[in-house]
Structures are given as C-alpha cells and as structure tokens.
Design a protein around this motif. Sequence first.
Motif, PDB file in Angstrom:
ATOM      1  N   LEU A  89       7.195   8.389  11.811  1.00  0.00           N
ATOM      2  CA  LEU A  89       7.619   6.898  11.274  1.00  0.00           C
ATOM      3  C   LEU A  89       6.630   6.369  10.552  1.00  0.00           C
ATOM      4  O   LEU A  89       7.054   5.455   9.627  1.00  0.00           O
ATOM      5  CB  LEU A  89       7.092   6.008  12.828  1.00  0.00           C
ATOM      6  CG  LEU A  89       8.326   6.784  13.891  1.00  0.00           C
ATOM      7  CD1 LEU A  89       7.745   5.565  15.083  1.00  0.00           C
ATOM      8  CD2 LEU A  89       9.677   6.267  13.684  1.00  0.00           C
ATOM      9  N   ASN A  90       5.800   6.857   9.962  1.00  0.00           N
ATOM     10  CA  ASN A  90       5.016   6.515   8.630  1.00  0.00           C
ATOM     11  C   ASN A  90       5.349   7.414   7.474  1.00  0.00           C
ATOM     12  O   ASN A  90       4.910   6.930   6.323  1.00  0.00           O
ATOM     13  CB  ASN A  90       3.487   6.793   8.914  1.00  0.00           C
ATOM     14  CG  ASN A  90       2.655   5.597   8.460  1.00  0.00           C
ATOM     15  OD1 ASN A  90       2.783   4.345   8.585  1.00  0.00           O
ATOM     16  ND2 ASN A  90       1.649   6.296   7.704  1.00  0.00           N
ATOM     17  N   GLY A  91       6.506   8.089   7.671  1.00  0.00           N
ATOM     18  CA  GLY A  91       6.954   8.803   6.350  1.00  0.00           C
ATOM     19  C   GLY A  91       5.978   9.706   5.962  1.00  0.00           C
ATOM     20  O   GLY A  91       6.032  10.291   4.905  1.00  0.00           O
ATOM     21  N   PHE A  92       5.098  10.469   6.689  1.00  0.00           N
ATOM     22  CA  PHE A  92       4.285  11.449   6.659  1.00  0.00           C
ATOM     23  C   PHE A  92       3.391  11.331   5.512  1.00  0.00           C
ATOM     24  O   PHE A  92       2.961  12.092   4.707  1.00  0.00           O
ATOM     25  CB  PHE A  92       5.134  12.821   6.545  1.00  0.00           C
ATOM     26  CG  PHE A  92       6.360  13.166   7.230  1.00  0.00           C
ATOM     27  CD1 PHE A  92       5.630  13.630   8.761  1.00  0.00           C
ATOM     28  CD2 PHE A  92       7.530  12.663   7.187  1.00  0.00           C
ATOM     29  CE1 PHE A  92       6.786  13.941   9.391  1.00  0.00           C
ATOM     30  CE2 PHE A  92       8.570  12.914   7.977  1.00  0.00           C
ATOM     31  CZ  PHE A  92       8.187  13.613   9.155  1.00  0.00           C
ATOM     32  N   GLY A  93       2.853  10.009   5.512  1.00  0.00           N
ATOM     33  CA  GLY A  93       1.892   9.570   4.660  1.00  0.00           C
ATOM     34  C   GLY A  93       1.088   8.158   4.741  1.00  0.00           C
ATOM     35  O   GLY A  93       1.099   8.018   5.917  1.00  0.00           O
ATOM     36  N   SER A  94       0.552   7.827   3.875  1.00  0.00           N
ATOM     37  CA  SER A  94      -0.354   6.535   4.208  1.00  0.00           C
ATOM     38  C   SER A  94       0.189   5.461   3.444  1.00  0.00           C
ATOM     39  O   SER A  94       0.930   4.675   4.295  1.00  0.00           O
ATOM     40  CB  SER A  94      -1.788   7.151   3.539  1.00  0.00           C
ATOM     41  OG  SER A  94      -2.293   8.100   4.358  1.00  0.00           O
ATOM     42  N   TYR A  95      -0.272   4.981   2.311  1.00  0.00           N
ATOM     43  CA  TYR A  95       0.297   3.805   1.858  1.00  0.00           C
ATOM     44  C   TYR A  95       0.669   4.113   0.295  1.00  0.00           C
ATOM     45  O   TYR A  95       0.235   5.031  -0.276  1.00  0.00           O
ATOM     46  CB  TYR A  95      -0.870   2.743   1.918  1.00  0.00           C
ATOM     47  CG  TYR A  95      -1.982   3.107   1.395  1.00  0.00           C
ATOM     48  CD1 TYR A  95      -2.516   3.035   0.100  1.00  0.00           C
ATOM     49  CD2 TYR A  95      -2.794   3.570   2.701  1.00  0.00           C
ATOM     50  CE1 TYR A  95      -4.013   3.547  -0.045  1.00  0.00           C
ATOM     51  CE2 TYR A  95      -4.396   3.926   2.213  1.00  0.00           C
ATOM     52  CZ  TYR A  95      -4.681   3.758   0.994  1.00  0.00           C
ATOM     53  OH  TYR A  95      -5.929   4.195   0.628  1.00  0.00           O
ATOM     54  N   CYS A  96       1.226   3.126  -0.302  1.00  0.00           N
ATOM     55  CA  CYS A  96       1.632   3.249  -1.994  1.00  0.00           C
ATOM     56  C   CYS A  96       0.704   3.339  -2.586  1.00  0.00           C
ATOM     57  O   CYS A  96      -0.789   2.703  -2.628  1.00  0.00           O
ATOM     58  CB  CYS A  96       2.681   2.273  -2.108  1.00  0.00           C
ATOM     59  SG  CYS A  96       1.956   0.414  -2.630  1.00  0.00           S
ATOM     60  N   ASN A  97       0.912   4.222  -3.857  1.00  0.00           N
ATOM     61  CA  ASN A  97      -0.291   3.952  -4.888  1.00  0.00           C
ATOM     62  C   ASN A  97       0.324   4.291  -6.174  1.00  0.00           C
ATOM     63  O   ASN A  97       1.727   4.681  -6.259  1.00  0.00           O
ATOM     64  CB  ASN A  97      -1.614   4.797  -4.623  1.00  0.00           C
ATOM     65  CG  ASN A  97      -1.426   6.339  -4.874  1.00  0.00           C
ATOM     66  OD1 ASN A  97      -0.112   6.706  -5.016  1.00  0.00           O
ATOM     67  ND2 ASN A  97      -2.399   7.084  -4.905  1.00  0.00           N
ATOM     68  N   PHE A  98      -0.284   3.985  -7.328  1.00  0.00           N
ATOM     69  CA  PHE A  98       0.483   4.038  -8.694  1.00  0.00           C
ATOM     70  C   PHE A  98      -0.007   5.330  -9.219  1.00  0.00           C
ATOM     71  O   PHE A  98      -1.219   5.352  -9.934  1.00  0.00           O
ATOM     72  CB  PHE A  98       0.287   2.819  -9.370  1.00  0.00           C
ATOM     73  CG  PHE A  98       0.574   1.523  -8.465  1.00  0.00           C
ATOM     74  CD1 PHE A  98       1.651   1.308  -7.945  1.00  0.00           C
ATOM     75  CD2 PHE A  98      -0.658   0.871  -8.010  1.00  0.00           C
ATOM     76  CE1 PHE A  98       1.870   0.397  -6.805  1.00  0.00           C
ATOM     77  CE2 PHE A  98      -0.294  -0.194  -7.146  1.00  0.00           C
ATOM     78  CZ  PHE A  98       0.845  -0.362  -6.479  1.00  0.00           C
ATOM     79  N   GLN A  99       0.569   6.329  -9.453  1.00  0.00           N
ATOM     80  CA  GLN A  99       0.016   7.532  -9.936  1.00  0.00           C
ATOM     81  C   GLN A  99       0.555   7.796 -11.150  1.00  0.00           C
ATOM     82  O   GLN A  99       1.402   7.354 -11.788  1.00  0.00           O
ATOM     83  CB  GLN A  99       0.485   8.871  -9.045  1.00  0.00           C
ATOM     84  CG  GLN A  99       0.135   8.601  -7.406  1.00  0.00           C
ATOM     85  CD  GLN A  99       0.353   9.821  -6.602  1.00  0.00           C
ATOM     86  OE1 GLN A  99       0.865  10.696  -7.097  1.00  0.00           O
ATOM     87  NE2 GLN A  99       0.208   9.756  -5.500  1.00  0.00           N
ATOM     88  N   VAL A 100      -0.247   8.817 -12.064  1.00  0.00           N
ATOM     89  CA  VAL A 100       0.224   9.017 -13.378  1.00  0.00           C
ATOM     90  C   VAL A 100       1.642   9.507 -13.465  1.00  0.00           C
ATOM     91  O   VAL A 100       2.059  10.020 -12.797  1.00  0.00           O
ATOM     92  CB  VAL A 100      -1.017  10.383 -13.834  1.00  0.00           C
ATOM     93  CG1 VAL A 100      -0.018  10.998 -15.126  1.00  0.00           C
ATOM     94  CG2 VAL A 100      -2.194   9.736 -14.055  1.00  0.00           C
ATOM     95  N   GLY A 101       2.016   8.799 -14.499  1.00  0.00           N
ATOM     96  CA  GLY A 101       3.819   9.260 -14.992  1.00  0.00           C
ATOM     97  C   GLY A 101       4.469   7.982 -14.639  1.00  0.00           C
ATOM     98  O   GLY A 101       5.795   7.957 -14.856  1.00  0.00           O
ATOM     99  N   VAL A 102       4.150   7.088 -13.469  1.00  0.00           N
ATOM    100  CA  VAL A 102       4.994   5.993 -13.320  1.00  0.00           C
ATOM    101  C   VAL A 102       5.037   5.076 -14.436  1.00  0.00           C
ATOM    102  O   VAL A 102       4.052   4.897 -15.030  1.00  0.00           O
ATOM    103  CB  VAL A 102       4.321   5.274 -12.099  1.00  0.00           C
ATOM    104  CG1 VAL A 102       2.878   4.418 -12.092  1.00  0.00           C
ATOM    105  CG2 VAL A 102       5.218   4.263 -11.523  1.00  0.00           C
ATOM    106  N   GLU A 103       6.401   4.668 -14.668  1.00  0.00           N
ATOM    107  CA  GLU A 103       6.525   3.794 -16.039  1.00  0.00           C
ATOM    108  C   GLU A 103       6.445   2.316 -15.795  1.00  0.00           C
ATOM    109  O   GLU A 103       5.890   1.766 -16.575  1.00  0.00           O
ATOM    110  CB  GLU A 103       7.979   4.409 -16.536  1.00  0.00           C
ATOM    111  CG  GLU A 103       7.984   5.728 -17.105  1.00  0.00           C
ATOM    112  CD  GLU A 103       7.222   6.102 -18.512  1.00  0.00           C
ATOM    113  OE1 GLU A 103       6.916   4.913 -18.986  1.00  0.00           O
ATOM    114  OE2 GLU A 103       6.864   7.140 -18.668  1.00  0.00           O
TER     115      GLU A 103
END
Length: 500
Positions: free
Chosen positions: A424-438
């Motif tokens: 239900l959590n989408g197999f992760g934690s929370y959003c972040n902004f990683q290298v490569g995002v434009e």
Amino acid sequence: MDDLNKPTSERHVCIVGAGISGLRCADVLLSHGFKVTILEARDRIGGRICQSEGLGYTVDIGPNWIHAWTDSDVPHPIFKLATDTGTPLHHWNNKQLLFDSDGNKLPDESTDRLSTTLWDIIADAFTFSEEGHTKNGGKDIASTDSLQDFIRRRAAEVVSDEGERQLLVKMSEMFGAYVGEPVWKQSLRFAWMEECCGGDEMFVASNYSAILSRAAKPALDGATIRLSTCVVGVTSSVAFSPFQRQAVTVTTDVGETLSFDEVVMTTPLGWLKHNHDSVFSPALPPRLTSAISNLGLSQLEKVFITFPSVFWTAPSADKPFPCYTNWLTPHYAESTNPQHWPQEIWDLSSFAEPNNHPTILFYLYGDCSRHIVNSIYGKTPEEKHRFLDDFFRPYYSLLPGYDAADARCKPAAILATEWLKNELNGFGSYCNFQVGVEAADQDVLAFREGCAERRLWFCGEHAAPFEECGTVAGAYLSGENVARKILGVYGLGGEKAQGI
C-alpha cells in the motif's frame, strides 16, 4: 438544477486514503457542508503515521520528526497540532560522536569543526540551487550534478588538508538519512526543494498518536470512513462544460461500484508508480504520468535497539552525551557489511522522562535499507533479532562503556521497519529528487493541479509545498490545498492553503 448549483449537502466527495492528507482534506470539505466518504485499504487510519509496541513501549515506525519553518508568521500545522495536544518534542543537543573508517573515535575538536563546515556547505548548496532555480529554472545546473558533487568542489576550496576533505565527504553521506537515498544520488538542481531540513528540527519524544487523533477528529465525527476497502478502479470523463461535469466512478476490490461528484487520491507516490496504469480509466494525462515516472522514490528504514539500561553514558547537565553518532564508511565489519555502508544512530535515552528509554535508533537508506529488509523479511522474530544484532553490533560496540560480558550491553529488543515490502505504500518511503530529474518542480505542480476537468485530484507529500515535499506537514497542506481547489470549483471561496 445544474451540477454546480446543487446544495452543498448533496455534493459527495470520495477521498481514497485516510492518511494525514486525506484527513485534512476531509476536515476542510466537511466544514463547508460537503458529504465525504473515505475509502481506506488498511484496517486503520493514519497511513504512514503508525506505531508499534515491539519494544515494550510505543514508538513511531513512520515519521518521527517535525521540520518546522522558522521564517514565517504562519504557524507550522504539525507543530501547532503537537503543541495543542501536549505532545512532547525534543530538541537535540549539538554534540556529535564520529568514528572513522577504522573504528577510531575522531577528536571532538575535529568533529565539531568539520560538522559546522559541512552544514555551512550544505546551506550554500541550497542557496546555489535556489538561485539557479530563480534565474532560469535551474537549467544552468546540470541534471547529472549531485549534492555531493557540490560538497566535493566546495570542500576543495575551504578545507586545505586532504585527509580532512576526505572526512568531510564521508560525513556528507549522513544526508542520505534525510532524503532516503545516498547524497550522490541527490539532485543539486533541485536541492532547494529539500531545504525543510534546515528549519527547526524537533523529534517527537513520545509518538505521533495524539497528533493523528486531533487531525482525524473532524473526519471521524463527520465523514463516512470505510476501512479495509481497497480501490482498484477509478473511471472519469472529460467535461465539455463546467455545468455538465460527469460523476466519477470508483470500483473496490470486491466489485462494488460507487459514484461521486469528486474523487481525491491520497495514495503514495510509490503506489501510483505501481498502479496508475491499471487503476485509472481513461489513462491519466501525459503530464501526470510523466510526473509519476520522473519523481524519485526513496527507501528509508529504521532499526530501534533497546537495551536493559543505558551503558553508553552517564548523563550530566554540564557534559551531555552526543545525541548523534556516525560510523563513517566502516571497514571493520567485512563479514556483514562488505559494501561499507555508513551507519548512524540517535540516542533516545536523552529524552525527558517518561520517554527516556535506553534505545538507540539507526536510520538506514538506499541499498543498505534494502539489504536489511530483504534479509529479515518473512523470518521468525528470533531470526530477525539474531541477524540485526549481528549486523549492528560492530557499531554499537564502539560506544563508550560497552563490555561484551555485561548484560546491560545485550539488546533486550530490536524492532526494524519493513516499508520496502509494504504494497500500500508502493514498496518505498517518500518522494525525493534524484540526479537526472529535469523538472521536479513542474512534476510536483502537476500533482497539485490534478485533473479538475475529470473531477480527479491528487494530494500527499509528493504534491506538497516545494520545501515541504516528503514531510508530514507537506502532506497535510496538500490535502488542504486540494480541498480549497474543490471549494473554488463550486464557488465557495477556495482560498489558497497556507504554504502552497
């Protein structure tokens, strides 16, 4: 009577998810007379705000922190809820204990000086990133440039000793526990969107339960809340006129079909990544599907280790024990940590009574967190305890006062989160902004705008004010923002939410 002129009491909004964003959204809508139904797949409310009794007392296995802004006249919503409910908050001391890659304690003078330098550099990185964004949307900063790249460059300018420069870069790895992935994955172009970490940082010394209860009260009193109800389909259509907006149909996992005037999706970013293709009909607009794909999903896990009593310090007012300990790229635990993942703890015994338990809290992120969860998932409690103690003993055994023969130094209980395996959590934690995002800022804005023409809205920490993405406050404000937008559709004065 046309759609927009129906009595307020006949306007029915479905909120998918009973986390903090959905509860706040419901609060605002209910206060304006809307009928609200919340469909929650879990058997409880709160979403990622939840607790465990696995240590023999209650701890948060979701968020622990409140990152309160300090430069605004607008009260921070979660800090206010904490204050209103008498939830005890802890301000950490500024003491830090560092061990180098060989397990040797660094001198206090070096630790204090390098720590101050590092945070000054990180503050400079935020400023550099924000100025770049203001100038031309950050286009002058390469999307491949990381926060650690900036730290390396600035360290070369301000630290003359090569050994200390290397230490400083190793120390920068601790920022991974803020964003949930290594600092060398963190986008420099969008570092300004992580500046919540520079506010007044407080730790919830008891747990979030009173905060959640206060935030949930309006929904519990006025909304219909259906637990254990999983949404598997959302069907909407594009309106040709504001006065001919078609109802949105929601399908549950038991085949039930429900119709609503508006639907608000509070589901986590990870859930959207895994499910948007199959759930929404027709498919979401390209700008939204792009945002779902572009934004990074972090992996943050926690391991609490409680001992029979505190062996590592005898607290005193004149010389408190460091609240934070970091083991830099350890090379002395090859059998359990050949990747040399750095480790860190916060000392929970420093809280005021009655919350001063003899517990240390490890924050894990990225590949280390994935390794830990994959290693313990599905194991018996005894197997989990044995594995976790074997993995973390090389680090806590370096704390002052440790004696392998002393019963006080043997863990009484160990509790590890397993968000990686939470569907239900989408197999992760929370959003972040990683290298490569434009264009991470535009991705967040796409979530904030939603699909008004389809009566379909989105909120959550990935749709938050830019500097509150990934936080409880961000999720709360995003729910308020969506509610205000819906009010605006019906001509009810949808003023902007605070901080949005």
